[in-house]
Scaffold this active site. Sequence first.
Site, PDB file in Angstrom:
ATOM      1  N   GLN A   1       0.843  -1.200   0.000  1.00  0.00           N
ATOM      2  CA  GLN A   1       0.000   0.000   0.000  1.00  0.00           C
ATOM      3  C   GLN A   1       0.873   1.243   0.000  1.00  0.00           C
ATOM      4  O   GLN A   1       1.534   1.540   0.995  1.00  0.00           O
ATOM      5  CB  GLN A   1      -0.879  -0.050   1.253  1.00  0.00           C
ATOM      6  CG  GLN A   1      -1.660   1.197   1.534  1.00  0.00           C
ATOM      7  CD  GLN A   1      -2.702   0.971   2.620  1.00  0.00           C
ATOM      8  OE1 GLN A   1      -3.553   0.105   2.496  1.00  0.00           O
ATOM      9  NE2 GLN A   1      -2.619   1.719   3.686  1.00  0.00           N
TER      10      GLN A   1
ATOM     11  N   GLU B   1      -9.483  -1.830   5.859  1.00  0.00           N
ATOM     12  CA  GLU B   1      -8.242  -2.067   6.599  1.00  0.00           C
ATOM     13  C   GLU B   1      -8.548  -2.148   8.090  1.00  0.00           C
ATOM     14  O   GLU B   1      -8.051  -3.008   8.801  1.00  0.00           O
ATOM     15  CB  GLU B   1      -7.264  -0.922   6.327  1.00  0.00           C
ATOM     16  CG  GLU B   1      -5.956  -1.007   7.100  1.00  0.00           C
ATOM     17  CD  GLU B   1      -4.944   0.065   6.676  1.00  0.00           C
ATOM     18  OE1 GLU B   1      -5.366   1.175   6.292  1.00  0.00           O
ATOM     19  OE2 GLU B   1      -3.743  -0.224   6.724  1.00  0.00           O
TER      20      GLU B   1
ATOM     21  N   SER C   1       1.093   6.438   2.563  1.00  0.00           N
ATOM     22  CA  SER C   1       1.767   7.432   3.403  1.00  0.00           C
ATOM     23  C   SER C   1       2.987   8.041   2.725  1.00  0.00           C
ATOM     24  O   SER C   1       3.672   7.383   1.949  1.00  0.00           O
ATOM     25  CB  SER C   1       2.220   6.791   4.705  1.00  0.00           C
ATOM     26  OG  SER C   1       1.129   6.223   5.358  1.00  0.00           O
TER      27      SER C   1
ATOM     28  N   SER D   1       4.832  -1.140   4.242  1.00  0.00           N
ATOM     29  CA  SER D   1       5.044  -2.508   4.720  1.00  0.00           C
ATOM     30  C   SER D   1       5.175  -3.452   3.538  1.00  0.00           C
ATOM     31  O   SER D   1       4.374  -3.393   2.601  1.00  0.00           O
ATOM     32  CB  SER D   1       3.868  -2.970   5.572  1.00  0.00           C
ATOM     33  OG  SER D   1       3.648  -2.061   6.613  1.00  0.00           O
TER      34      SER D   1
ATOM     35  N   GLU E   1      -5.596   8.336  17.756  1.00  0.00           N
ATOM     36  CA  GLU E   1      -6.184   9.679  17.848  1.00  0.00           C
ATOM     37  C   GLU E   1      -7.103   9.933  16.647  1.00  0.00           C
ATOM     38  O   GLU E   1      -8.200  10.491  16.790  1.00  0.00           O
ATOM     39  CB  GLU E   1      -5.086  10.752  17.897  1.00  0.00           C
ATOM     40  CG  GLU E   1      -4.318  10.810  19.217  1.00  0.00           C
ATOM     41  CD  GLU E   1      -3.383   9.624  19.419  1.00  0.00           C
ATOM     42  OE1 GLU E   1      -2.870   9.071  18.415  1.00  0.00           O
ATOM     43  OE2 GLU E   1      -3.171   9.219  20.587  1.00  0.00           O
TER      44      GLU E   1
END
Lengths: 389, 356
Positions: free
Chosen positions: A109, A227, A112, A144, A359
């Site tokens: 993926q 996910e 990020s 990852s 968060e």
Amino acid sequence: MPDLQQRVDELLESHDPETTPRAIFLGAQYDAGLAWVHFPEGLGGLGLSRGRQSEVDDRLEAVGAPRPDVARNAIGLGMAAPTMVAFGTPEMQQRYLRPLFACTEIWCQLFSEPGAGSDLAAVATRAVPDGDEWVVDGQKVWTSGAHNADFAILVARTDTSVPKHAGLTYFVLEMNVPGIEIRPLRQITGEAEFNEVFLSGVRIHDRNRVGAVGEGWKVATTTLNNERVAIGAGNEREAGQIGVVTQRWRRDPCVRTPGNHAELMQWWVETEVTRLAGERLRQGLEVGQPGPESSAMKLAFAQQAQQVSGFALELAPEEGLTYHDWSMVRPETGSLLGHGPGFRYLRAKGNSIEGGTSEIMRNIIAERVLGLPPEHRPDKGIAFKDVPR
Amino acid sequence: MTDLLYTDVEESLRSSVRSTLQRSLDEGLAARLYDEPDTDTSPIWQALAGQIGLAGLLVPESLGGVGAGPREAAVVLEELGRTVAPVPFLTSSVIATTALLTAGDEEHLPALAAGERTAALVLPWTARRGTWACVQGSVEPVAGALGADLLVVPTTGEGGVTSLRAYESGEVEVEAITSLDMTRPLARVTVRGEGVEIASGPTAEAAVDAALAAGAALLPSEQLGLAQWCLETTVEYAKTRVQFARPIGSFQAIKHRLADLYLLLVNTQAAARHAAGTLADDDPDQHVAQAVAQAFCGDAAVRAAEEALQLHGGIGMTWEHPVHTHLKRAKSDQLALGTPERHRADLAGLVDLPAS
Ligand SMILES: Cc1cc2nc3c(=O)[nH]c(=O)nc-3n(C[C@H](O)[C@H](O)[C@H](O)COP(=O)(O)OP(=O)(O)OC[C@H]3O[C@@H](n4cnc5c(N)ncnc54)[C@H](O)[C@@H]3O)c2cc1C
């Protein structure tokens, strides 16, 4: 309504689980519509409710049939596949889903970036059209398993003149094309499970675009909600970190103290209840896509994995002071439970960061589930190129 | 895996209970019971029993009941929990009724099912399956005994055999105890006469265990409803209460606390549904499910009520705001039918995690 058990019987008769190689067995399972029963017919499913998959999986597990390697292809199975079913073209679905399920093709993926973690809609990696193709330049991070992957799901910016959410487009990228450089990033455990990925002049054919140009955020949201279900969903009682601890408890009377027992039972109850809540979420999803509610499961899973894996070190302090091996390896799988207790403790720290931080999960629950007023957003309504960064 | 969702039938039962409660229960009643414990609450129960047949929900049709099951009873309890309704559904229609059903009673159940009479199982309100002791003389604190017409008492009969006996209210002494939760007031019960035997020996013991198990399986649904009321009320308040020129619900610290509370409720709901569902299915896992639900939901409801109070600020501390009645019920419920700590200890035995 097809009889599921009859279908499983037929699969097991035509493919002896003891002698059939894994990829072939899984391919046949896909063809029988038993890969994901809630997917449409022809795409590894039967259009049934999600909850009924366990009827298939329990049977296959019981006879020791080959299973997909979830640790190795978590992103493919948990995220790429449902996104492909929801938004992929028929060609993509035919091309990618079967090998993905058979785990002969592994996915990663590419979301990020150094400047876009929690604020994923701020990705700066550019995709510029060039004839039938797109040319991609940018840098991704914390990817990852990029070093094992054959394909990636990618979010890139295709328009900087509109606010951040509107200028994104979602692609499938082949990981062996020119212009991709993958560098290991070592992490807290000593391993390099994730990577930096540099994209320079990478060409993607437009037929590998998922969803419309500029609608990448909508597609990515589907991926992320899936996910969170994939991350948060333990199946069996005592799966995950709690299972490691309970096995130890039963095996080894030396760890049994009254204080440890109180704590053990508390965590046992909490993880069991979260397992049930995950099951309830799955039953409720039926044929639909997961929504923001799945964030609650992800949040609970992270809290428990971290607390229980820390407790495991205290349970056997002498062992807790040791570590299996600090040498840097690039693992084949993203196992959360492998190695010793120290590894499990350290790796679990990522559970509240990967796939969206705790968060951010709380923000999602507060705003999208409970309907509380939104955060102040200084970039709202401003073209991406004009947002100070 | 048992069905953890709600069926259409359960949802329509929920709305009838909710609308009947809206009509028959005024908001200030719960608080008033602390000042005027003798307030007559029977019209509320008569409305629920008469209009919806709640009194006979678990009783088979052959004995005049509705022939529904624990899943439906759980939904009723969610609604009663939301309003901390002062009615004997849990004590009479669930616990005492289950004892009578398991004991094979046919004499008392029709009147209970019709809502003409109510009953109570006479044991301390903290009793749990497998650990209770027969009553000798006086026992406290007993829930549901005040105003009950029939008292179902496990006593020691001849030769030390357990005897489950029925007493008319006139045959026992029931003294009110000032209770932390006056919406489910407790009493000291003193048994003097002989009563009439309903069952003896293993049948009597099984009846009491089944009653306490049903209580343990369904009290978590009351706790769930109570906690949901707390979350919903607090979320609404956080959207409207303005401080520092912003709704307090826009402060991230508040949002995150409410998000955590939501997560707690998602878990509470799963545990409560699982306990009710496994009881309904007579699933071999039901005692684990009960221990898990009792260990989890009691603490969860207390936390929900405590958070609701805190996030309401000063108004939450007032007698006028209903949050205090919910906190008192939540805290009492946490101690009822076995504390979370005791249920965790029971659970350890059930799942082979010995203490030493
Ligand atoms: C083990 C691991 C594997 C990963 N694998 C992948 C992968 O395969 N592919 C991929 O694309 N990404 C991957 N990631 C990246 C992951 O998705 C990001 O790390 C994550 O989204 C957080 O972004 P960040 O690291 O930039 O932290 P930041 O966004 O900079 O956050 C820093 C801190 O600020 C807090 N914060 C940020 N915004 C807010 C807000 N609005 N309100 C309150 N607090 C806030 C965060 O919660 C955090 O505590 C992986 C990460 C880990 C740890």
